[in-house]
Design a protein around this motif. Sequence first.
Motif, PDB file in Angstrom:
ATOM      1  N   LEU A   1      -2.854   6.855   6.006  1.00  0.00           N
ATOM      2  CA  LEU A   1      -3.810   6.565   4.939  1.00  0.00           C
ATOM      3  C   LEU A   1      -5.123   7.297   5.172  1.00  0.00           C
ATOM      4  O   LEU A   1      -5.554   7.468   6.318  1.00  0.00           O
TER       5      LEU A   1
ATOM      6  N   LYS B   1     -11.136   0.209   2.481  1.00  0.00           N
ATOM      7  CA  LYS B   1     -10.918  -0.651   1.316  1.00  0.00           C
ATOM      8  C   LYS B   1     -10.075  -1.872   1.686  1.00  0.00           C
ATOM      9  O   LYS B   1     -10.349  -2.991   1.240  1.00  0.00           O
TER      10      LYS B   1
ATOM     11  N   GLN C   1      -9.254   4.471   2.269  1.00  0.00           N
ATOM     12  CA  GLN C   1      -8.298   3.421   1.921  1.00  0.00           C
ATOM     13  C   GLN C   1      -8.252   2.341   3.003  1.00  0.00           C
ATOM     14  O   GLN C   1      -8.143   1.155   2.705  1.00  0.00           O
TER      15      GLN C   1
ATOM     16  N   VAL D   1       0.846  -1.190   0.000  1.00  0.00           N
ATOM     17  CA  VAL D   1       0.000   0.000   0.000  1.00  0.00           C
ATOM     18  C   VAL D   1       0.884   1.244   0.000  1.00  0.00           C
ATOM     19  O   VAL D   1       1.551   1.535   0.999  1.00  0.00           O
TER      20      VAL D   1
END
Length: 303
Positions: free
Chosen positions: A274, A281, A278, A264
Amino acid sequence: MTAPRPSVRELIAAPHPDHAPLPPGAPNGSGVRAVRGVPYANVEGSRPLELDLWLPGSRRAEPAPLVLFVHGGAWRRGRRDDMGLRTRDWDPGPFARIAAAGFAVACADYRLSGEATFPAPLDDLRAALRWLTLRSAELGIDTGRTVVWGESAGGHLASLLALTRTDPAPVGAVIWYAPSDLTSARGRFAPEDPATPEALLLGAAPAAVPERARAAGPLAQVHPAAPPFLLVHGTEDTMVACSHSESLAAALEKAGTPVELWTVPGADHGWYGLPDAQVQKIFTRSLTFSRQHVDGPRPGTRP
């Protein structure tokens, strides 16, 4: 002939976890039932080990698959019901969300490095899976469809649980930013240092106990019959180098084990840095992976 009377010591002891009544559950949103503080093992000379359960509330035609979650905290600290920094303010929380998706979730204690050294925490997780299997009919779960899911140090232990002899064997592993190798220098980790979390886990600097360090490293335990892995790691991780997941993914792929590696960009340890979307996700992809593998063929079987 009458049976001998139990001793006072036997009478005052708490019921053994194998047959003790379960604590009452409480609704926890979306029909999920939470059962907290369930003893699963008595370890001589140690505190009782407990787990928390999140159980789907609706009646099911078949037992629910299981997510066995393993918390992080550098093997030194942490709480069994904590999925990490970025999920602590979720409402409903991550475990209730997993249960609402049709899984049972068990979050287990394990002995920390201030209490016992390796392999004690791995033994504890095996004991938790044994207890869950023993009580599976009562709980309405199928431990033959278990995904182990862990973050950081918990991801390391979850990897070992998936890669070493366990009955029943997990059908999948979701591993977030976890160490896979305790023998070689990576990032800030130096195997000669006796003060690292890895050294405290092992009871000595890894370089001083190379065989124990190798046995405690998932990278050295990879084999062709391992279950599928999802490895997720931030490229900017300052605590556990991303190379840990990259090396484990390469070894699993070489052994012929299904593996997905998701690095990531911009993410530090614990998904620090983040955006919320995200993190959501990553969680959703991890849950989807889990569903795919509890519904698919089990390792060692033909489709």
